[in-house]
Design an enzyme around this catalytic site. Sequence first.
Site, mmCIF file in Angstrom:
data_model
loop_
_atom_site.group_PDB
_atom_site.id
_atom_site.type_symbol
_atom_site.label_atom_id
_atom_site.label_comp_id
_atom_site.label_asym_id
_atom_site.label_seq_id
_atom_site.Cartn_x
_atom_site.Cartn_y
_atom_site.Cartn_z
ATOM 1 C CB SER A 200 -0.845 -0.037 1.278
ATOM 2 O OG SER A 200 -1.398 1.222 1.551
ATOM 3 C CE1 TYR B 209 -3.638 -2.898 5.631
ATOM 4 C CE2 TYR B 209 -3.163 -0.571 5.214
ATOM 5 C CZ TYR B 209 -3.468 -1.843 4.741
ATOM 6 O OH TYR B 209 -3.581 -2.045 3.389
ATOM 7 C CE LYS C 62 -1.261 -4.877 3.554
ATOM 8 N NZ LYS C 62 -1.499 -6.128 2.858
#
Length: 332
Positions: free
Chosen positions: A126, A150, A154
């Site tokens: 992302s 989060y 990643k």
Amino acid sequence: MTDKILLTGGAGYIGAHTYVALAKAGFTPVILDNFSNADHDTPARLAQLTGKACLCHECDLLDQKALDDVFKAHDFAAVVHFAAYKAVGDSVARPQAYFNNNMGGLINLLGAMENHGVTRIVFSSSATVYGDSPVQPIPETAPLSATNPYGLSKLVGEQMLGQMQVAHPEWAISILRYFNPVGLHKSGLLRLSPENTTQPPENLMPRLLEVAHGTRKQLSVFGNDYDTPDGTGMRDYIHVEDLARGHVLALEALINTDQSHTVNLGTGRGYSVLEMIEAFAKACGRPIPYEMVPRRAGDVARCYADVTHAKEVLGFETKYGLAEMCADSWVE
Ligand code: NAD
Ligand code: UD1
């Protein structure tokens, strides 16, 4: 060589769209999903869209034995790893759940690939890994950072893959950094039923839909004092069908060259929240009332992709513009 591609999280939003694009390109996608954030009838809808039975395993990546059974049942040319939890606010409240699912899932997947001799993987990363980048548009070489659990999952996922590459120079690894995916397949068949969404939508597009449907009174615009032309945040929205095509190109590059790459998937163009409101109001034919509220914690002023590398490495270019992204997001 086998044309089977394993899609972990393949029943989810981006996974299902990629399934259709892969089937259209002549691959045989196979879904592995625990349906924690997906509709159970998505495989049936995918079969309807592609005209072929959908191969799907209801399986949790954290269940090593069940995962091994899926790898035993098929000979995969590559894996596309979508399965993860994805809501930033939720991750701040439940970091352990995000680390467990996102990092634990990837660890198990990498083990299964090693055990079964699968050497190609596409990883859903992302733009969040760029943090608050002072350079815009953002090239893949920009510094990386994480500001929430989060984003950390990643970033660590990318780093784990980097170490796997050191141990296995023959592996071909594609890291795809998505910007802001929006829109839906034109058939409308891949819309997730709201009752099956376990992660509350925090993103702009689902909220615009709620306002248009009247289930939310007005859109709260998070800050109008950013250093942008109209003061609201600017993002690089990309149609999910363009994003899905990017995965087909990435897989073809891995299979044809066995070379690894890291690329941005965006349009290269930023739109402000006010521009999005205007475009969406036009697409749905309804006014979108809004109010200005203070900035959301953790938000950045701008985030859009330098798309040069994606074009060079994958030949990737987007087809859809803002009007189509909004029109294809709107469901009565
Ligand atoms: P999604 O929630 O719609 O899809 C994820 C799928 O993975 C779901 O179907 C869910 O049931 C499944 N899943 C989750 N944990 C699992 C597990 N342990 N075992 C098996 N299945 C599991 O999300 P999405 O929007 O399609 O995102 C796909 C990927 O792209 C994610 O990795 C996400 O972090 C990444 N990403 C998404 C966006 C976005 O805006 N949608 C942006 C950047 C990156
Ligand atoms: C969010 C995530 C990011 C993830 C991306 C794509 C955060 C901090 N970041 O990014 O990690 O990769 O989604 O899924 O959550 N906005 C409003 N009102 C709203 C909702 C959003 O004004 O009700 C604004 C935001 O301030 C932002 C823009 O709309 O300027 C887009 O927001 P959103 O869709 O949540 O995506 P990102 O913040 O870019």
